[in-house]
Design a protein around this motif. Structure first.
Motif: not given
Length: 155
Positions: A38-46, A103-106, A128-139
């Protein structure tokens, strides 16, 4: 025979105690692994959001006019307009690589012209507004959404 029966009970009891001691360690390890992902995904999203922002900020302003015409957007509308991947082609390559692993990055976004005091589009500034979302692994609370908003001003 009594010594063997006692010995077997002792071995069984020792195995049971060992199993009970290992269960919390394995559970903790699994939880830690999920948090690390989850931390890795947050860093990738940022990183992706910052990359899209940088790419759009360095884009020639005329490109927005050209893309609006190409996408046949209403010239009198302020927006918001969808932020297609044509606005961030370099970052798109990075996004596609990440989507191969997770696969869950959007990525979603929109942009709009600022409005003048009479409600017409001010085509010298873009929101401009950009969002990056992904599913949470822990809950199972749903997706985690990271968002970045910025203003682009015509030079």
């Amino acid at each position: 025979m009594n010594k063997r029966a006692v010995s077997l009970i002792e071995v069984t009891l020792a195995c049971l105690i060992l199993t009970l001691a290992i269960i919390p360690l394995v559970t903790s390890s699994q939880h830690s692994a999920k948090k690390a992902i989850e931390t890795e995904k947050i860093q990738m999203a940022e990183r992706i959001l910052e990359s899209i922002k940088t790419e759009m900020m360095t884009m020639q302003f005329n490109t927005f006019y050209e893309r609006a015409e190409l996408e046949q957007l209403d010239k009198n509308s302020i927006g918001p307009f969808p932020l297609t991947d044509g606005y961030y082609p370099v970052t798109l390559v990075e996004v596609l690589k990440i989507q191969q692993k997770y696969k869950d990055f959007s990525i979603n976004g929109s942009w709009s012209w600022n409005s003048t005091s009479d409600g017409k589009p001010d085509k010298t500034m873009i929101n401009a507004e950009v969002t990056c979302s992904f599913t949470e692994a822990t809950t199972k609370n749903g997706p985690i959404v990271r968002k970045k908003s910025f203003l682009i001003i015509k030079p």
